[in-house]
Design an enzyme around this catalytic site. Structure first.
Site, PDB file in Angstrom:
ATOM      1  N   GLY A 335      63.470 -12.299 -19.848  1.00 35.92           N
ATOM      2  CA  GLY A 335      65.094 -12.066 -19.844  1.00 35.92           C
ATOM      3  C   GLY A 335      65.907 -13.877 -20.684  1.00 35.92           C
ATOM      4  N   TRP A 338      65.730 -13.497 -24.946  1.00 36.69           N
ATOM      5  CA  TRP A 338      67.112 -12.213 -24.773  1.00 36.69           C
ATOM      6  C   TRP A 338      68.590 -12.633 -25.112  1.00 36.69           C
ATOM      7  CZ3 TRP A 338      71.451 -10.265 -22.501  1.00 36.69           C
ATOM      8  CH2 TRP A 338      72.572  -9.191 -22.340  1.00 36.69           C
ATOM      9  N   HIS A 339      68.360 -13.405 -24.572  1.00 41.37           N
ATOM     10  CA  HIS A 339      70.150 -13.798 -24.754  1.00 41.37           C
ATOM     11  C   HIS A 339      70.887 -14.557 -26.155  1.00 41.37           C
ATOM     12  CE1 HIS A 339      70.233 -13.459 -19.916  1.00 41.37           C
ATOM     13  NE2 HIS A 339      71.452 -13.654 -20.021  1.00 41.37           N
ATOM     14  N   GLY A 340      69.600 -15.115 -25.848  1.00 37.75           N
ATOM     15  CA  GLY A 340      69.685 -15.868 -27.615  1.00 37.75           C
ATOM     16  C   GLY A 340      68.229 -16.522 -27.748  1.00 37.75           C
ATOM     17  N   PHE A 489      75.394 -12.224 -27.179  1.00 33.46           N
ATOM     18  CA  PHE A 489      73.606 -12.134 -26.491  1.00 33.46           C
ATOM     19  C   PHE A 489      74.055 -10.785 -27.167  1.00 33.46           C
ATOM     20  CE2 PHE A 489      74.900 -14.676 -24.088  1.00 33.46           C
ATOM     21  CZ  PHE A 489      74.591 -16.275 -24.985  1.00 33.46           C
TER      22      PHE A 489
END
Length: 489
Positions: A335, A338-340, A489
């Site tokens: 997670g 996933w953001h960056g 994102f």
């Protein structure tokens, strides 16, 4: 005379001024869309085509020719999901699902993580690979997860693939939620498209409230605190005292909440005006008594997606305590990533994953058998809030060094005596921050009562509120546009 070339330029993609909800052109875009959508409200196919065309055009205005990527993704997963459904062999079904995962994750990996791993290879092996000139398509993280959830649900037999491609394309490209979510499931969204168009007075008033308040959160609270305080501190924390850094940490907590929840509110409100329900994405997250509760209240659509499509398939809590903790940690690590493409996001995910595992172990060691008192409740909220805010330091900072410099200032350069000077310089920022806290803390019951009152209001009341809102937005509008945080994102 009207300069037609400049007028036409307004309808073309401008990388310096992408189309978003806070863009002046969006008012014209949304009004035109509503008019056409309403004209074809009785014809399901026609209104779906209208919504598709406007959604694709919105994405073109927001990210240019990357709109082709959305269309390709829709075609690919539409065809593949139908093949999965019709296939009798379980091994072939699984092979098609793996193909869907590889292609979707592969596209996301290429655009988002290629340069990150080039940098890792250069650091580990002393190589000298040059980073590639890759632009990140707007919204790719969101519609990739929607594609994956669709094909996985079809594979598991939880959802029968739809026959009409235009409905799937609309599910994927629906402009209110395309750029920054919420992440919507096909089984929740697509069945609504064939229902008769109906917008109740409740839908209209709640949609109006969400749009007005959502824009206020983003344009007034989030943007003002960002430009006038938070960015200064985070850009070079070593120049500021620990007190200023601490307030910037709390300020960013309000910034990211108002920015992202504000955009989600606008998306949900616009969908309500179209007769489509999109589930809420935030539920007073900073009032959580523990980190598990926080992730049930913050970015709910992402939390549920990670739980259903990563944590549970990894084994969830079915294979013992150690495996459950490992699964929880791995899920949050994914997670965070996933953001960056940054070590900071990985650290942020690891901190939350570790906290979730710690809380699960705490619950098993000290099971609560009776309701906790008010003071104890307040203490747990305080601890959870401060942990979440501490983690935001890594989320916001550009580099790991910047993160630790920020933390160092708080713990080694903290001086309460500078507060009078700090207050005199930033009293407006503090006032706006408190307003953000108040908006976050507004109970749902009070909002529902306000929306009920709005249902009986005359059209002139709505117009007056809208005009006043626009006037307020203009007073806070900055020369430097502030892009939504989750746009990256």
């Amino acid at each position: 005379m009207v300069d037609t070339s400049k007028l036409l330029d307004q309808f073309l993609y401008d990388p310096q001024n992408p189309l978003l909800f806070n863009n002046g052109f969006f008012v014209f875009f949304f009004a035109s869309f509503l008019l056409l959508y309403y004209c074809f409200r009785e014809n399901v196919k026609a209104r779906t085509y209208v919504a598709c065309l406007f959604s694709l055009y919105f994405f073109y205005k927001a990210s240019g020719y990357f709109v082709v990527l959305v269309i390709f993704s829709a075609i690919f997963d539409y065809v593949l999901s139908n093949l999965i459904y019709r296939q009798r062999s379980q091994s072939k079904k699984k092979a098609l699902l793996i193909l869907s995962i590889v292609v979707n994750v592969g596209l996301l990996f290429y655009f988002k993580y290629t340069n990150f791993f080039i940098g890792v290879c250069n650091d580990l092996f002393k190589a000298h690979f040059n980073p590639l000139n890759i632009l990140l398509p707007v919204g790719i993280s969101f519609y990739t997860f929607e594609n994956l959830s669709y094909t996985i649900d079809v594979y598991k037999g939880e959802f029968k693939p739809i026959r009409r491609f235009d409905e799937y394309l609309l599910f994927l490209s629906f402009f209110p939620k395309l750029v920054m979510g919420p992440i919507v499931r096909a089984k929740d969204f697509i069945p609504q498209l064939s229902k008769p168009y109906y917008v109740s007075t409740e839908d209209f008033s709640k949609g109006f409230y969400l749009i007005v308040v959502g824009l206020f959160k983003k344009l007034v609270i989030s943007d003002y605190i960002t430009l006038n305080f938070v960015n200064y501190i985070f850009d070079d924390p070593s120049r500021y005292t620990g007190l200023e850094c601490l307030f910037a940490m709390y300020g960013y907590a309000i910034v990211i909440y108002c920015d992202f929840s504000g955009y989600s509110d606008v998306a949900i409100g616009m969908a309500r005006w179209l007769g489509i329900r999109i589930p809420s994405n935030f539920n007073l997250p900073y009032q959580s008594k523990n980190i598990t509760e926080f992730w049930r209240r913050w970015h709910i659509s992402l939390s549920n997606w990670l739980r259903d499509y990563i944590y549970i398939p990894l084994g969830g809590n079915r294979k013992g305590k150690i495996r459950a903790y490992s699964n929880q940690f791995a899920t949050m690590l994914i997670g965070g990533f996933w953001h960056g493409a940054s070590w900071n996001f990985i650290i942020w995910g690891a901190l939350h994953g570790g906290a979730l595992a710690f809380h699960k172990q705490w619950q098993q060691l000290f099971p609560s058998k009776k309701p906790i008192g008010y003071l104890q409740n307040a203490l747990w909220i305080f601890i959870t809030l401060n942990w979440v805010c501490f983690c935001w330091i890594f989320f916001k900072s550009a580099t790991i060094d910047q993160s630790f410099a920020f933390i160092k200032q708080i713990f080694t350069k903290f001086d309460v005596s500078v507060f009078p000077v700090f207050f005199s310089h930033y009293k407006n920022v503090l006032a706006i921050t408190l307003l953000g806290v108040a908006m976050h803390s507004t109970p749902a019951s009070l909002i529902d009562k306000l929306c009920i009152r709005l249902q009986t209001a005359k059209l002139t009341t709505y117009i007056i509120i809208f005009v006043l809102s626009v006037f307020i937005y203009m007073q806070f509008k900055s020369a430097e546009p502030v892009m939504p945080i989750y746009l990256q994102f």
